[in-house]
Design an enzyme around this catalytic site. Structure first.
Site, PDB file in Angstrom:
ATOM      1  CG  HIS A  65      -2.148   0.782   1.132  1.00 24.97           C
ATOM      2  ND1 HIS A  65      -2.153   2.150   1.061  1.00 24.97           N
ATOM      3  CD2 HIS A  65      -3.454   0.421   1.099  1.00 24.97           C
ATOM      4  CE1 HIS A  65      -3.382   2.593   0.986  1.00 24.97           C
ATOM      5  NE2 HIS A  65      -4.194   1.578   0.999  1.00 24.97           N
ATOM      6  CD  GLU A  97      -3.253   1.278  -2.500  1.00 32.79           C
ATOM      7  OE1 GLU A  97      -3.868   0.215  -2.232  1.00 32.79           O
ATOM      8  OE2 GLU A  97      -3.746   2.405  -2.268  1.00 32.79           O
TER       9      GLU A  97
HETATM   10  O1  TA6 Z   1      -6.156   0.958  -1.164  1.00 35.55           O
HETATM   11  C1  TA6 Z   1      -7.227   1.877  -1.180  1.00 35.55           C
HETATM   12  C2  TA6 Z   1      -8.074   1.644   0.062  1.00 35.55           C
HETATM   13  O2  TA6 Z   1      -8.624   0.349   0.061  1.00 35.55           O
HETATM   14  C3  TA6 Z   1      -9.155   2.721   0.119  1.00 35.55           C
HETATM   15  O3  TA6 Z   1     -10.439   2.181  -0.145  1.00 35.55           O
HETATM   16  C4  TA6 Z   1      -9.022   3.285   1.532  1.00 35.55           C
HETATM   17  O4  TA6 Z   1      -9.809   2.532   2.433  1.00 35.55           O
HETATM   18  C5  TA6 Z   1      -7.521   3.087   1.760  1.00 35.55           C
HETATM   19  O5  TA6 Z   1      -7.265   1.786   1.241  1.00 35.55           O
HETATM   20  C6  TA6 Z   1      -7.043   3.281   3.162  1.00 35.55           C
HETATM   21  O6  TA6 Z   1      -7.469   2.210   3.961  1.00 35.55           O
HETATM   22  P1  TA6 Z   1      -7.060   2.248   5.541  1.00 35.55           P
HETATM   23  O7  TA6 Z   1      -7.616   0.979   6.117  1.00 35.55           O
HETATM   24  O8  TA6 Z   1      -5.562   2.310   5.592  1.00 35.55           O
HETATM   25  O9  TA6 Z   1      -7.677   3.499   6.078  1.00 35.55           O
END
Ligand code: TA6
Length: 284
Positions: free
Chosen positions: A155, A258
């Site tokens: 991420h 990501e």
């Molecule tokens: O990777 C994108 C995502 O899935 C978004 O939908 C948003 O939820 C982001 O990740 C951040 O997620 P988190 O659980 O770190 O707040």
């Protein structure tokens, strides 16, 4: 080359490159090349192990997002890897860099996570720092007696100068799921720019992905074993609604690119191994 473990933070130095990785979540929290920060980290990121770190490169395993698939339905958003305490098990000199290796397995997983996901697994995460690139590689081994399904993703919060001058190359013509609209979209030849909340899962991306700043290549992202690419920016509305996202206008200096295997599920039989890796090249 220098590797220093101070408490739960591993500092890695190689020529003009610097990085830090916390044992909490095996999260790369900073990566600098020639003094220039390449990752975005929230000013309110919790670095005390209390929650997932907002920024850097969180490791997502065994589920991306949330899922009602039985085996992972009890897991928190993005799984347990990014909220678990990993162990530093190795460091090695490369011919053009330095690598550190961390592990997480069922026998050192918190009881709650083991209850939520009762499978025999062993994760080996290698972070390789070279002069102008950061490689992260995840090896998943099934050391249990029953198969399991999983998803995995890096991420990465990439630091940019100005979101208004960012475009993303390499995702044209790729179909994607738009999480904001809840809809599948056909690929097009549009160059992706971000001027509103963006949350897209690009599937089966064949090309290298490049992040452009003012029309010049700032980063390229190579992937192995990771067919999908998620692009996320919460924009102002999202940044305001995320409690640990700071400063509120920080969305102007970040884009999440990501690499992952998240469109379906990878199945691993006992004694089998899966690996996925990314190399982020800092070009400009
Ligand atoms: O990777 C994108 C995502 O899935 C978004 O939908 C948003 O939820 C982001 O990740 C951040 O997620 P988190 O659980 O770190 O707040």
């Amino acid at each position: 080359m220098t590797i220093i473990l101070d408490g739960d933070v591993v500092s890695v130095l190689y020529e003009n490159a610097r990085a830090q990785i916390t044992l909490h979540g095996a999260t790369v929290t900073t990566w600098k090349t020639n003094g220039r920060e390449r990752l975005w980290l929230s000013e309110d990121a919790a670095l005390d192990g209390s929650k997932a770190i907002r920024g850097g490169i969180p490791v997502v395993f065994p589920v991306f997002g949330r899922s009602d698939v039985h085996s992972v339905a009890a897991l928190p958003q993005h799984g347990f890897a990014r909220i678990s305490t990993w162990q530093l098990v190795g460091e090695s000199k490369l011919n053009d860099g330095v690598a550190v290796t961390l592990t997480l397995s069922a026998d050192n997983l918190a009881d709650e996570s083991r209850r939520q996901w009762p499978f025999g697994f062993h994760l080996t995460y290698t972070v390789s720092l070279r002069n102008n690139s950061m490689e992260t590689s995840l090896r998943v081994e099934n050391i249990g007696d029953k198969p399991f399904d999983f998803q995995a993703l890096f991420h990465s919060y990439l630091h940019v100068d100005d979101i208004d001058q960012v475009s993303i190359e390499g995702l044209q013509h790729c179909n994607f799921y738009n999480k904001i609209e809840g809809a599948e979209n056909q690929g097009s030849d549009e160059v992706i720019r971000i001027n509103s909340p963006c949350d897209r899962i690009y599937r089966n991306v064949q090309n290298e992905v490049s992040l452009m700043q003012d029309g010049a290549t700032m980063y390229t992202v190579e992937r192995t074993g990771l067919p999908d690419v998620v692009v996320w920016n919460p924009w102002q509305s999202g940044a305001q609604s995320i409690s640990d996202f700071a400063p509120e206008d920080g969305y102007k200096q970040m884009v999440c690119i990501e690499p992952g295997s998240v469109s379906g599920w990878s199945s691993l039989n006992p004694k089998s191994v899966w690996t996925g890796s990314q190399i982020i090249h800092a070009v400009m």
